[in-house]
Design an enzyme around this catalytic site. Structure first.
Site: not given
Length: 286
Positions: A97, A141, A166
């Site tokens: 990504s 994250g 994700d």
């Protein structure tokens, strides 16, 4: 910290996630104003499908390797991005990504990528070292959502953009609670942003509490996109995956619906175990 995406690169879940991600990026870049993207669990950004990790599981054989070219515009967009990656990095390359974000967004846009695994964070920084638009953060994250939203660069503030969450789902169903909490924080700090959460499907009936909670998030809309390549009755393997899109672009459901049908056809388990797709609103736009 045990999860390494290199073992799963290019599988059917990556196909769904990356087709959706590119479609969201194209919606963002349709307007001239700068935008911002945050990838909270970025991995290394670039993978080798013939490498030791990828061949150990061979999951790409049931994903990117099964896709055939056709007329569907979103599938063509995705396959063109993979082809561009392979032209640049070799025939067995597969873009993660961060790579896709960097190549889908524009010079005026900015990207932040977070990766907690030390080796992967170093590899990610090396893979994107030549792109000044991309900032790599070796950090959690989820925590970065509070630190980096709302996004700004000096005096510049970004009114538009995307957050991709994700997670590895090492914590199984408990991961949904962490992801939902992160989405609540993100919506409080940047309510006009778009948010995309990827999640695995092993047994679909176990996801009903997540669906109910997602529908209650204070977003303008909540779109559910799911693809199962086989029946969802085994907790021991990844039968499919989904994308929860908050504040989806206008008519995004209509745009991705034909692609979802194509993916269902091309990625179906050859054993004959019946898969399925689902595309609906958990919270319909006003």
């Amino acid at each position: 910290m045990n999860y390494r995406h290199a073992f799963h690169a290019g599988n059917h879940a990556d196909v769904l996630k990356h087709v959706t991600l590119l479609a969201l990026c194209d919606a963002l870049t349709a307007k001239p104003t700068p935008c911002f993207a945050l990838d909270t669990h970025a991995g290394v950004g670039l993978y080798r499908l013939q490498g030791d990790k990828a061949r150990k599981t061979a999951e790409s054989d049931d994903g990117i390797a099964r896709l055939r070219r056709g007329d569907d515009p979103l599938l063509k967009r995705y396959l063109a991005a993979v082809a561009a990656c392979r032209t640049e990095h070799g025939a067995d390359a597969y873009p993660g990504s961060p790579w896709l974000l960097a190549h889908a967004l524009r010079e005026q846009d900015r990207i932040a990528c977070c990766e907690l695994h030390p080796e992967d964070a170093a590899a990610l920084a090396a893979n994107l070292a030549d792109d000044p638009r991309v900032a790599v953060h070796a950090r959690d994250g989820y925590a970065a959502i509070k630190a980096l939203l709302p996004p700004r660069l000096g005096e510049q503030r970004f009114a538009r953009g995307l957050v991709l969450i994700d997670p590895p789902f090492e914590a199984q169903l408990d991961e949904f609670d962490h992801a939902l909490a992160a989405l609540r924080t993100a919506l409080e700090r940047w309510p006009q942003g778009m948010f995309a959460l990827w999640y695995p499907i092993k047994q679909a009936r176990a996801l009903h509490p997540f669906y109910r909670s997602a529908a209650l998030l204070q977003a303008k809309s909540a779109l559910r996109i799911e693809l199962c390549v086989r029946a969802d009755d085994s907790p021991l393997r990844l039968n499919g995956s989904g994308m929860l899109i908050l504040n989806a672009p206008w008519q995004f459901d209509a745009r991705i619906a034909p692609t979802l049908r194509v993916l269902e056809s091309q990625l179906a388990d050859p054993s004959g175990a019946r898969g399925w797709t689902r595309l609906d609103w958990l919270r319909a736009p006003a």
